[in-house]
Design an enzyme around this catalytic site. Structure first.
Site, PDB file in Angstrom:
ATOM      1  N   GLY A  62       3.956   1.531   2.096  1.00  0.00           N
ATOM      2  CA  GLY A  62       3.139   0.443   1.559  1.00  0.00           C
ATOM      3  C   GLY A  62       2.260  -0.172   2.622  1.00  0.00           C
ATOM      4  O   GLY A  62       1.333  -0.926   2.312  1.00  0.00           O
ATOM      5  N   THR A  64      -0.551  -0.997   5.184  1.00  0.00           N
ATOM      6  CA  THR A  64      -1.992  -0.783   5.007  1.00  0.00           C
ATOM      7  C   THR A  64      -2.608  -0.165   6.270  1.00  0.00           C
ATOM      8  O   THR A  64      -1.911   0.100   7.241  1.00  0.00           O
ATOM      9  CB  THR A  64      -2.658  -2.131   4.698  1.00  0.00           C
ATOM     10  OG1 THR A  64      -2.172  -3.097   5.626  1.00  0.00           O
ATOM     11  CG2 THR A  64      -2.338  -2.569   3.283  1.00  0.00           C
ATOM     12  N   ALA A  89       0.653   4.095  -0.817  1.00  0.00           N
ATOM     13  CA  ALA A  89      -0.002   3.323  -1.882  1.00  0.00           C
ATOM     14  C   ALA A  89      -0.430   1.962  -1.337  1.00  0.00           C
ATOM     15  O   ALA A  89       0.414   1.208  -0.839  1.00  0.00           O
ATOM     16  CB  ALA A  89       0.945   3.145  -3.067  1.00  0.00           C
ATOM     17  N   HIS A 119      -5.122 -13.847  -0.092  1.00  0.00           N
ATOM     18  CA  HIS A 119      -3.742 -13.617   0.351  1.00  0.00           C
ATOM     19  C   HIS A 119      -3.201 -14.821   1.129  1.00  0.00           C
ATOM     20  O   HIS A 119      -3.969 -15.648   1.630  1.00  0.00           O
ATOM     21  CB  HIS A 119      -3.669 -12.383   1.258  1.00  0.00           C
ATOM     22  CG  HIS A 119      -3.673 -11.085   0.501  1.00  0.00           C
ATOM     23  ND1 HIS A 119      -4.827 -10.515   0.033  1.00  0.00           N
ATOM     24  CD2 HIS A 119      -2.660 -10.257   0.127  1.00  0.00           C
ATOM     25  CE1 HIS A 119      -4.525  -9.382  -0.598  1.00  0.00           C
ATOM     26  NE2 HIS A 119      -3.226  -9.205  -0.552  1.00  0.00           N
ATOM     27  N   HIS A 120      -1.893 -14.801   1.308  1.00  0.00           N
ATOM     28  CA  HIS A 120      -1.188 -15.753   2.175  1.00  0.00           C
ATOM     29  C   HIS A 120      -1.754 -15.672   3.599  1.00  0.00           C
ATOM     30  O   HIS A 120      -2.263 -14.634   4.022  1.00  0.00           O
ATOM     31  CB  HIS A 120       0.315 -15.424   2.181  1.00  0.00           C
ATOM     32  CG  HIS A 120       0.610 -14.013   2.623  1.00  0.00           C
ATOM     33  ND1 HIS A 120       0.909 -13.687   3.919  1.00  0.00           N
ATOM     34  CD2 HIS A 120       0.601 -12.833   1.944  1.00  0.00           C
ATOM     35  CE1 HIS A 120       1.097 -12.387   4.031  1.00  0.00           C
ATOM     36  NE2 HIS A 120       0.907 -11.834   2.831  1.00  0.00           N
ATOM     37  N   LYS A 123      -0.893 -12.899   6.526  1.00  0.00           N
ATOM     38  CA  LYS A 123      -1.267 -11.490   6.429  1.00  0.00           C
ATOM     39  C   LYS A 123      -1.981 -11.037   7.699  1.00  0.00           C
ATOM     40  O   LYS A 123      -2.892 -11.711   8.185  1.00  0.00           O
ATOM     41  CB  LYS A 123      -2.171 -11.286   5.201  1.00  0.00           C
ATOM     42  CG  LYS A 123      -2.572  -9.836   4.994  1.00  0.00           C
ATOM     43  CD  LYS A 123      -3.114  -9.585   3.598  1.00  0.00           C
ATOM     44  CE  LYS A 123      -3.589  -8.155   3.414  1.00  0.00           C
ATOM     45  NZ  LYS A 123      -2.558  -7.156   3.694  1.00  0.00           N
TER      46      LYS A 123
END
Ligand SMILES: NC(=O)C1=CN([C@@H]2O[C@H](COP(=O)(O)OP(=O)(O)OC[C@H]3O[C@@H](n4cnc5c(N)ncnc54)[C@H](OP(=O)(O)O)[C@@H]3O)[C@@H](O)[C@H]2O)C=CC1
Ligand SMILES: O=C(O)C1=N[C@H](C(=O)O)C[C@H](O)C1
Length: 233
Positions: A62, A64, A89, A119-120, A123
């Site tokens: 997951g 990135t 993904a 986003h939070h 990140k």
């Protein structure tokens, strides 16, 4: 994400947690796992994948930061291990995957498209992996439809005011405490706009997709990019 995945695996009747590893840990702590789930950091994930492929362990990723170049490297590593599967993904939430698919379908009907991801504030990366993936999918759909690059009349701007250009699509990143993971895909055409929005309100939103990925990666040798391929969308 790591802690949430641990709970999800422990709660899955058909899975057994055999190990966990944090930054700096020896990956042999993962034991004789059939599959490893990686939610770490873009700077760490390639070394992790190399280890897993070298040790014949399937991987669900997951994390990135996957450029085309990185994906080609993973394909190259996997070419020596034809029985092994890696699923990467950018987003495991069902709604995010559907939003990307709906956006691909809409792309050819609109002159312009832009993406806003929110986003939070903890990140590590921007733009989000999902937004970059969405922008690439939109750009591809626009190219295939023969659309000219989106245009606007903006002549003077501060650096960054119009977001980052990912191929043919601008991507804008918002970071705020209180947010989890959100994306809007905006289309503009003759006298109308269309907005497709997805909200992850909790990290549990990613878990059904992660568990599905673990089950599926064992049956899918080679590199699979995107949960849409597992869901057969
Ligand atoms: N595909 C998806 O659906 C989703 C993807 N993500 C992505 O997952 C990644 C992680 O996100 P998130 O959990 O929020 O990030 P966090 O920073 O909260 O957690 C990452 C964890 O990985 C650890 N870590 C760093 N390097 C290694 C390593 N080499 N081996 C093992 N562990 C390591 C970090 O340790 P330390 O703190 O000590 O550095 C930290 O505990 C990001 O890329 C994010 O974008 C997130 C949510 C959903
Ligand atoms: O860091 C996060 O939180 C998330 N990261 C992924 C991304 O960058 O797209 C997926 C989701 O947006 C949550």
């Amino acid at each position: 994400m790591g802690a949430t995945v641990v709970k999800a695996v422990e709660g899955a009747a058909d899975m057994k947690l055999v190990g966990t590893a944090d930054a700096g840990d020896d990956l042999s702590a993962l034991g004789d796992a059939q599959a490893v789930v990686d939610f770490t950091h873009p700077d760490a994930v390639m070394d992790n994948l190399k280890y897993l492929i070298d040790h014949d362990i399937n991987a669900v990723v997951g994390t990135t930061g996957f450029s085309e170049e990185r994906l080609a490297t993973v394909r190259d590593w996997l070419s020596a291990k034809p029985e092994l599967g890696v699923l990467i993904a950018p987003n495991f939430a069902l709604g995010a995957v559907l939003a990307m698919r709906f956006a691909q379908q809409a792309a050819r009907f609109y002159a312009s498209a832009e993406v806003i991801e929110l986003h939070h504030n903890r990140k590590a990366d921007a733009p989000s992996g999902t937004a970059a993936h969405t922008a690439r999918l939109l750009s591809q759909a626009r190219r295939e439809a023969g659309l000219a690059p989106g245009s606007d009349a903006t002549t003077s701007e501060l650096d960054g005011a119009r977001g980052a250009q990912v191929e043919d699509v601008r991507v804008h990143s918002v970071r705020l405490p209180g947010l989890v993971a959100h994306e809007e895909i905006l289309f503009g055409g003759e006298g109308e706009t269309l907005t497709i929005r997805h909200d992850s309100m909790d990290r549990s939103s990613f878990m059904p997709g992660v568990l599905l990925g673990v089950r599926e990666v064992l049956k899918r040798p080679g590199l699979t990019v995107g949960l849409e391929n597992v869901l057969d969308l």
